[in-house]
Design a protein around this motif. Structure first.
Motif, PDB file in Angstrom:
ATOM      1  N   SER A  86     -14.397  10.235   1.503  1.00 56.21           N
ATOM      2  CA  SER A  86     -14.057  10.140   0.076  1.00 56.21           C
ATOM      3  C   SER A  86     -15.179   9.580  -0.786  1.00 56.21           C
ATOM      4  CB  SER A  86     -12.835   9.254  -0.123  1.00 56.21           C
ATOM      5  OG  SER A  86     -11.719   9.810   0.507  1.00 56.21           O
ATOM      6  N   LYS A  87     -15.917   8.601  -0.287  1.00 50.12           N
ATOM      7  CA  LYS A  87     -16.854   7.897  -1.155  1.00 50.12           C
ATOM      8  C   LYS A  87     -18.296   8.336  -0.908  1.00 50.12           C
ATOM      9  CE  LYS A  87     -13.147   5.814  -2.490  1.00 50.12           C
ATOM     10  NZ  LYS A  87     -12.511   4.538  -2.193  1.00 50.12           N
TER      11      LYS A  87
ATOM     12  N   ARG B 179      -9.057  14.506   1.551  1.00 51.79           N
ATOM     13  CA  ARG B 179      -8.193  13.673   2.402  1.00 51.79           C
ATOM     14  C   ARG B 179      -8.594  13.710   3.873  1.00 51.79           C
ATOM     15  NH1 ARG B 179      -8.117  10.626  -0.016  1.00 51.79           N
ATOM     16  NH2 ARG B 179      -6.405   9.463   0.863  1.00 51.79           N
TER      17      ARG B 179
ATOM     18  N   THR C 223      -8.668   7.214   4.186  1.00 50.53           N
ATOM     19  CA  THR C 223      -8.557   5.822   4.632  1.00 50.53           C
ATOM     20  C   THR C 223      -7.178   5.263   4.302  1.00 50.53           C
ATOM     21  OG1 THR C 223     -10.904   5.635   4.118  1.00 50.53           O
ATOM     22  CG2 THR C 223      -9.746   3.602   4.579  1.00 50.53           C
ATOM     23  N   LYS C 224      -6.600   5.783   3.225  1.00 49.48           N
ATOM     24  CA  LYS C 224      -5.262   5.326   2.844  1.00 49.48           C
ATOM     25  C   LYS C 224      -4.279   5.483   3.990  1.00 49.48           C
ATOM     26  CE  LYS C 224      -4.227   5.745  -2.041  1.00 49.48           C
ATOM     27  NZ  LYS C 224      -3.409   6.518  -2.976  1.00 49.48           N
TER      28      LYS C 224
ATOM     29  N   PHE D  59      -8.276  -5.055  -2.150  1.00 44.39           N
ATOM     30  CA  PHE D  59      -7.869  -3.708  -2.522  1.00 44.39           C
ATOM     31  C   PHE D  59      -6.341  -3.667  -2.458  1.00 44.39           C
ATOM     32  CE2 PHE D  59      -7.516   0.943  -1.404  1.00 44.39           C
ATOM     33  CZ  PHE D  59      -7.995   1.413  -2.611  1.00 44.39           C
TER      34      PHE D  59
ATOM     35  N   ASN E  66     -15.243  -3.638  -2.077  1.00 44.89           N
ATOM     36  CA  ASN E  66     -14.492  -3.295  -3.266  1.00 44.89           C
ATOM     37  C   ASN E  66     -13.521  -4.458  -3.426  1.00 44.89           C
ATOM     38  OD1 ASN E  66     -12.900  -2.254  -5.262  1.00 44.89           O
ATOM     39  ND2 ASN E  66     -12.097  -0.525  -4.095  1.00 44.89           N
TER      40      ASN E  66
ATOM     41  N   VAL F 191     -15.015   2.209   4.065  1.00 47.38           N
ATOM     42  CA  VAL F 191     -14.941   3.447   3.303  1.00 47.38           C
ATOM     43  C   VAL F 191     -16.218   3.613   2.453  1.00 47.38           C
ATOM     44  CG1 VAL F 191     -13.698   2.592   1.254  1.00 47.38           C
ATOM     45  CG2 VAL F 191     -13.264   4.890   2.062  1.00 47.38           C
ATOM     46  N   TYR F 192     -16.911   2.491   2.132  1.00 46.06           N
ATOM     47  CA  TYR F 192     -18.199   2.562   1.425  1.00 46.06           C
ATOM     48  C   TYR F 192     -19.373   2.399   2.382  1.00 46.06           C
ATOM     49  CZ  TYR F 192     -15.246   2.146  -2.650  1.00 46.06           C
ATOM     50  OH  TYR F 192     -14.285   2.384  -3.591  1.00 46.06           O
TER      51      TYR F 192
ATOM     52  N   ASP G  89     -12.673  -2.234   6.762  1.00 50.51           N
ATOM     53  CA  ASP G  89     -12.587  -1.094   5.847  1.00 50.51           C
ATOM     54  C   ASP G  89     -14.017  -0.761   5.427  1.00 50.51           C
ATOM     55  OD1 ASP G  89     -12.393   0.505   3.534  1.00 50.51           O
ATOM     56  OD2 ASP G  89     -10.438  -0.328   3.001  1.00 50.51           O
TER      57      ASP G  89
ATOM     58  N   SER H  35     -13.852   7.231   5.678  1.00 53.21           N
ATOM     59  CA  SER H  35     -13.494   8.577   5.226  1.00 53.21           C
ATOM     60  C   SER H  35     -14.696   9.244   4.569  1.00 53.21           C
ATOM     61  CB  SER H  35     -12.346   8.524   4.216  1.00 53.21           C
ATOM     62  OG  SER H  35     -12.804   8.068   2.955  1.00 53.21           O
TER      63      SER H  35
HETATM   64  C1  LIG Z   1     -11.047   4.236  -2.029  1.00 49.58           C
HETATM   65  C2  LIG Z   1     -10.666   3.191  -1.043  1.00 49.58           C
HETATM   66  C3  LIG Z   1      -9.778   3.473   0.002  1.00 49.58           C
HETATM   67  C4  LIG Z   1      -9.053   4.782   0.116  1.00 49.58           C
HETATM   68  O1  LIG Z   1      -9.917   5.760   0.546  1.00 49.58           O
HETATM   69  P1  LIG Z   1      -9.440   7.248   0.896  1.00 49.58           P
HETATM   70  O2  LIG Z   1     -10.306   7.617   2.042  1.00 49.58           O
HETATM   71  O3  LIG Z   1      -9.729   8.074  -0.306  1.00 49.58           O
HETATM   72  O4  LIG Z   1      -8.001   7.221   1.246  1.00 49.58           O
HETATM   73  C5  LIG Z   1      -9.531   2.481   0.933  1.00 49.58           C
HETATM   74  N1  LIG Z   1     -10.094   1.265   0.847  1.00 49.58           N
HETATM   75  C6  LIG Z   1     -10.942   0.941  -0.166  1.00 49.58           C
HETATM   76  C7  LIG Z   1     -11.527  -0.422  -0.223  1.00 49.58           C
HETATM   77  C8  LIG Z   1     -11.235   1.892  -1.156  1.00 49.58           C
HETATM   78  O5  LIG Z   1     -12.037   1.553  -2.169  1.00 49.58           O
END
Ligand SMILES: *Cc1c(COP(=O)(O)O)cnc(C)c1O
Length: 418
Positions: free
Chosen positions: A250-251, A259, A115-116, A140, A190, A220-221, A218, A248
């Motif tokens: 990631s979470k 990545r 997500t970055k 964030f 977040n 990501v969660y 966003d 993503s």
């Molecule tokens: C962790 C996080 C990201 C980054 O996520 P990646 O997919 O690991 O790059 C982006 N936005 C928020 C709110 C996050 O908590």
């Protein structure tokens, strides 16, 4: 020989485009610096939101097998197409479409290095002289850093703690002007652990529509919810306003190091197409590189085969952890807890400084807590709210219990005695 005076053209030092203390990682590293590495006492890491080191949050073997298989096949050693392997884009489109009233096509999805990178690309796409973007406070910090680097003006709207951290839409109305290009929401939240209702998201969409703002959501969660409010993707409202969803693995899949993320475009009225935003995203993707090809190739398996009970297990742990934080902290005099988290992996709590002796702000609280109790939590100022604290609860429950009792002992020690 006459000395010629050279003038450099980098701008003034005061412009402060670079700061090392405005990332979560940077602040956590600073707090850890004071800890004696030879001490046997366990450090309780409630600062960063990365549970991948905890045994309770293990990777599912489906994901490992999918990557191993893709790698060993020898078919994914080349450059991936810009925007990602088509079948992988399609699998993300299908995954997201399960929660939408329409079908996204593979052409609406672009793969990114987490997500970055998706955030970085979107900010590059939207940057132009004079442009401003509306960001949530608390939020964030990566968004702020990214905007600073690209010379995008940031304007903050508030999230309201006394109203379950909803967006202050009146604030959005007053902040926006003809140079506002987008507003960002983070849902599930977040740093607040909040989850927006369908009705609230609809109001966000209507407000954005009226002001001519693209909504960047966003997520990501996404689906990491364990309370009473169901997760609703912002893309549901794309008949009202164009929505760009970032996400993503990631979470939810607990694979932050792999990545792999995405940008998904919901643009029913072709507004983003007309203004060449989509072309611009494609152009950015040509300049940078996305995730490693074999990781991309594993995505269809990861998204379609990870069993539901894997996610249910994660949610059960997070639910218990959130409850634990809430019940342990709400009786601590110097801490106020306005909201019990329903999603993500964080709780935001407020410091009642007037009750504390020898602590002047959230930073000093966190520095002393790290030094004396070996507990790492994030000062609220890092996410935009001075004298609040962000606590991550996605760790082993036994460690969390230990961490919370150390926080309570610390608070008791510093609470003023009358
Ligand atoms: C962790 C996080 C990201 C980054 O996520 P990646 O997919 O690991 O790059 C982006 N936005 C928020 C709110 C996050 O908590």
């Amino acid at each position: 020989m006459a000395e010629t005076l050279t003038t450099w053209h980098f701008g003034t030092k005061e412009e402060q485009r670079v700061s090392t203390t405005d990332t979560i990682k940077g602040v956590v590293a600073k707090l850890l610096k004071d800890i004696d590495v030879n001490d046997k006492r366990q450090v309780i890491p409630l600062g960063k939101g990365d549970p991948s080191d905890s045994p309770s949050f293990k990777v599912h073997p489906i994901a490992e097998d999918a990557v191993a298989e893709a790698l060993r096949s020898g078919e994914f050693n080349s450059y991936a197409p810009d925007g990602g392997i088509l079948s992988s884009r399609r699998s993300v489109a299908e995954y997201l479409s399960h929660s939408l009233p329409y079908e996204l096509s593979f052409e609406d999805v672009y793969l990114t290095a987490g997500t970055k990178q998706a955030i970085d690309i979107m900010m590059s796409v939207l940057a132009r002289p004079g442009a401003n973007i509306l960001l949530p406070r608390p939020g964030f910090p990566l968004y702020e850093s990214c905007c600073r680097l690209k010379n995008i003006e940031v304007r903050h709207f508030d999230l309201l703690p006394e109203k379950d951290w909803i967006v202050d839409l009146d604030g959005v109305n007053t902040l926006a002007d003809e140079n506002s290009v987008a507003m960002v929401i983070i849902n599930p939240g977040n740093p607040c652990g909040n989850v927006y209702t369908y009705e609230h998201l609809q109001k966000v969409a209507q407000t954005a529509r009226k002001l001519g703002l693209l909504v960047i959501s966003d997520e990501v969660y996404g689906k990491l919810v364990f309370g009473d409010t169901a997760f609703v993707p912002m893309g549901v409202f794309s008949s009202i306003v164009p929505v760009i969803t970032l996400g993503s693995i990631s979470k939810r899949w607990i694979l932050p190091g792999w990545r792999l993320g995405w940008i998904a475009i919901s643009d029913n009225d072709c507004i983003l197409k007309t203004f060449k935003i989509v072309d611009c995203i494609k152009c950015c993707l040509k300049i940078t590189s996305g995730p490693a090809t074999f990781i991309q190739a594993a995505i269809p398996q990861i998204l379609s085969k990870t069993p539901e009970d894997y996610f249910e297990n994660t949610l059960a742990i997070l639910r218990e952890a959130a409850n634990l934080c809430w019940y342990e902290l709400k009786d601590v005099a110097c801490i106020s807890c306005p909201y019990k988290p329903e999603g993500s992996m964080f709780i935001m709590v407020k410091l009642n400084l007037y009750l504390l002796d020898g602590i002047k702000d959230d930073i000093e609280f966190c520095v002393k807590l790290a030094r004396e109790e070996y507990v790492i939590i994030l000062p609220g100022i890092t996410v935009g709210l001075k004298n609040w604290l962000r606590i991550t609860f996605a760790i082993e429950l036994t460690s969390l219990k230990d961490g919370l009792s150390r926080i309570k002992a610390f608070c008791k020690r510093y609470t003023m005695k009358y």
